[in-house]
Scaffold this motif. Sequence first.
Motif, PDB file in Angstrom:
ATOM      1  N   LYS A  24       0.327  -3.307   7.255  1.00  0.00           N
ATOM      2  CA  LYS A  24       0.527  -2.212   6.303  1.00  0.00           C
ATOM      3  C   LYS A  24       0.358  -2.718   4.875  1.00  0.00           C
ATOM      4  O   LYS A  24      -0.215  -2.032   4.022  1.00  0.00           O
ATOM      5  N   LEU A  25       0.863  -3.911   4.628  1.00  0.00           N
ATOM      6  CA  LEU A  25       0.760  -4.510   3.300  1.00  0.00           C
ATOM      7  C   LEU A  25      -0.698  -4.745   2.923  1.00  0.00           C
ATOM      8  O   LEU A  25      -1.153  -4.361   1.836  1.00  0.00           O
ATOM      9  N   VAL A  26      -1.440  -5.361   3.833  1.00  0.00           N
ATOM     10  CA  VAL A  26      -2.861  -5.636   3.582  1.00  0.00           C
ATOM     11  C   VAL A  26      -3.639  -4.332   3.463  1.00  0.00           C
ATOM     12  O   VAL A  26      -4.535  -4.196   2.620  1.00  0.00           O
ATOM     13  N   GLY A  27      -3.294  -3.355   4.308  1.00  0.00           N
ATOM     14  CA  GLY A  27      -3.975  -2.069   4.264  1.00  0.00           C
ATOM     15  C   GLY A  27      -3.835  -1.378   2.923  1.00  0.00           C
ATOM     16  O   GLY A  27      -4.783  -0.758   2.421  1.00  0.00           O
ATOM     17  N   HIS A  28      -2.646  -1.478   2.329  1.00  0.00           N
ATOM     18  CA  HIS A  28      -2.421  -0.852   1.023  1.00  0.00           C
ATOM     19  C   HIS A  28      -3.354  -1.439  -0.029  1.00  0.00           C
ATOM     20  O   HIS A  28      -3.995  -0.696  -0.793  1.00  0.00           O
ATOM     21  N   PHE A  29      -3.457  -2.756  -0.077  1.00  0.00           N
ATOM     22  CA  PHE A  29      -4.301  -3.396  -1.087  1.00  0.00           C
ATOM     23  C   PHE A  29      -5.785  -3.233  -0.767  1.00  0.00           C
ATOM     24  O   PHE A  29      -6.626  -3.257  -1.666  1.00  0.00           O
ATOM     25  N   SER A  30      -6.109  -3.062   0.511  1.00  0.00           N
ATOM     26  CA  SER A  30      -7.512  -2.880   0.891  1.00  0.00           C
ATOM     27  C   SER A  30      -8.045  -1.521   0.460  1.00  0.00           C
ATOM     28  O   SER A  30      -9.241  -1.376   0.183  1.00  0.00           O
ATOM     29  N   HIS A  31      -7.158  -0.528   0.403  1.00  0.00           N
ATOM     30  CA  HIS A  31      -7.594   0.834   0.097  1.00  0.00           C
ATOM     31  C   HIS A  31      -7.274   1.268  -1.331  1.00  0.00           C
ATOM     32  O   HIS A  31      -7.489   2.428  -1.691  1.00  0.00           O
ATOM     33  N   SER A  32      -6.767   0.353  -2.131  1.00  0.00           N
ATOM     34  CA  SER A  32      -6.407   0.716  -3.502  1.00  0.00           C
ATOM     35  C   SER A  32      -6.986  -0.290  -4.491  1.00  0.00           C
ATOM     36  O   SER A  32      -6.548  -1.446  -4.548  1.00  0.00           O
ATOM     37  N   TRP A  33      -7.963   0.165  -5.261  1.00  0.00           N
ATOM     38  CA  TRP A  33      -8.544  -0.709  -6.281  1.00  0.00           C
ATOM     39  C   TRP A  33      -7.509  -1.052  -7.341  1.00  0.00           C
ATOM     40  O   TRP A  33      -7.466  -2.169  -7.849  1.00  0.00           O
ATOM     41  N   LYS A  34      -6.658  -0.086  -7.672  1.00  0.00           N
ATOM     42  CA  LYS A  34      -5.624  -0.299  -8.680  1.00  0.00           C
ATOM     43  C   LYS A  34      -4.662  -1.394  -8.236  1.00  0.00           C
ATOM     44  O   LYS A  34      -4.257  -2.244  -9.036  1.00  0.00           O
ATOM     45  N   ALA A  35      -4.306  -1.380  -6.953  1.00  0.00           N
ATOM     46  CA  ALA A  35      -3.392  -2.398  -6.433  1.00  0.00           C
ATOM     47  C   ALA A  35      -4.043  -3.780  -6.456  1.00  0.00           C
ATOM     48  O   ALA A  35      -3.397  -4.777  -6.798  1.00  0.00           O
ATOM     49  N   ARG A  36      -5.319  -3.848  -6.107  1.00  0.00           N
ATOM     50  CA  ARG A  36      -6.019  -5.143  -6.134  1.00  0.00           C
ATOM     51  C   ARG A  36      -6.117  -5.677  -7.555  1.00  0.00           C
ATOM     52  O   ARG A  36      -5.987  -6.883  -7.789  1.00  0.00           O
ATOM     53  N   SER A  37      -6.357  -4.782  -8.493  1.00  0.00           N
ATOM     54  CA  SER A  37      -6.435  -5.199  -9.894  1.00  0.00           C
ATOM     55  C   SER A  37      -5.096  -5.741 -10.377  1.00  0.00           C
ATOM     56  O   SER A  37      -5.030  -6.761 -11.078  1.00  0.00           O
ATOM     57  N   ALA A  38      -4.010  -5.070  -9.982  1.00  0.00           N
ATOM     58  CA  ALA A  38      -2.671  -5.526 -10.369  1.00  0.00           C
ATOM     59  C   ALA A  38      -2.352  -6.869  -9.725  1.00  0.00           C
ATOM     60  O   ALA A  38      -1.692  -7.724 -10.331  1.00  0.00           O
ATOM     61  N   LEU A  39      -2.828  -7.065  -8.494  1.00  0.00           N
ATOM     62  CA  LEU A  39      -2.594  -8.330  -7.801  1.00  0.00           C
ATOM     63  C   LEU A  39      -3.316  -9.474  -8.511  1.00  0.00           C
ATOM     64  O   LEU A  39      -2.758 -10.568  -8.673  1.00  0.00           O
TER      65      LEU A  39
END
Length: 327
Positions: free
Chosen positions: A176-191
């Motif tokens: 679920k954690l990986v899925g969230h970052f895989s489907h959200s560009w905003k989350a990847r940018s924040a990471l």
Amino acid sequence: MVPIYTVTKEGFKKMIRSLDKRYVIPSRTYFSQVAIPDLYEKCRAKVETELSKVEYYAVTTDLWSSRTTEPYISLTVHFIDEDFTLKSRCLQTAFFPENHTSENIAAGLREAVAAWGLDETRQVCITTDNAANMVKAASLNEWTRLQCFGHRLHLAVENAVKKDRRINRTAGVCKKLVGHFSHSWKARSALEKAQKELNLPSHSLITECQTRWGSRQMMISRILEQQKALSQVLSVDKKLRHLIPNWQDIDVLESVSKSLGPLLEFTDALSGEDYVKAARYGILFGPPVQDGLHHCGQQAPSQGQSDIGDDDDNHDMPGDCSCKLQH
């Protein structure tokens, strides 16, 4: 690699004109009916020349589906050339719409071997997975069969962890954690921003593949590596805080990583194409494992040997062992 029809796109044509207005782009038909077939014939002739000098060979095969669920069967030949160099050549990846019965598979493999002029009497063995139709196909052709060690290792690891609720639950949290970052560009940018602030490696999260146990281990290792950055990003939004692994999850992840990490390295060693993998089986059955088996009152495999040659796919799986290895 791009599809052939790229040459018909206006954007591609415009790019080529900007590079050289004098250049005339060959048509799509030219590539599909002339250029690629010509390359294939040249490549095939080269491989046939190599195979004509081979004294003995082995083959590997597998059935798989494309992303559009079309069935294919592949065949790869392995041999040692005149310079005593181990080589592998993929002879075919053919469309296989027939029912995947052992009879059809056996006939398809025999036709493929004959099409390349290979003498069956010079075949040392064929390596396959443990699927019943593959096992019987090799038997129908009267070919010596060797089980795929990587596949058996995958089954062993899956069998060992599937009954542990803690591991299954924690693996679900990771997905679920990986899925969230895989489907959200905003989350990847924040990471990425958090990684820089915390001086962590700029690595992306890894998604688990069901047919490759090593991908789960890599997913877990990456989450442990990026634990602080992930917590920093997810803690900002109350709706996402439930994705943060708790201390119990981290404890399980660290235990799994510590246990399976060495096996992942062993899997990588088996993935090489420039050396004989069988020589490395002894690594798995080294002193620690042999001592554990001895402690259980069982006979450990001798150095460099394993039970992967057995045709029984059930009784000799590590997960079916009635004892636990002592480390």
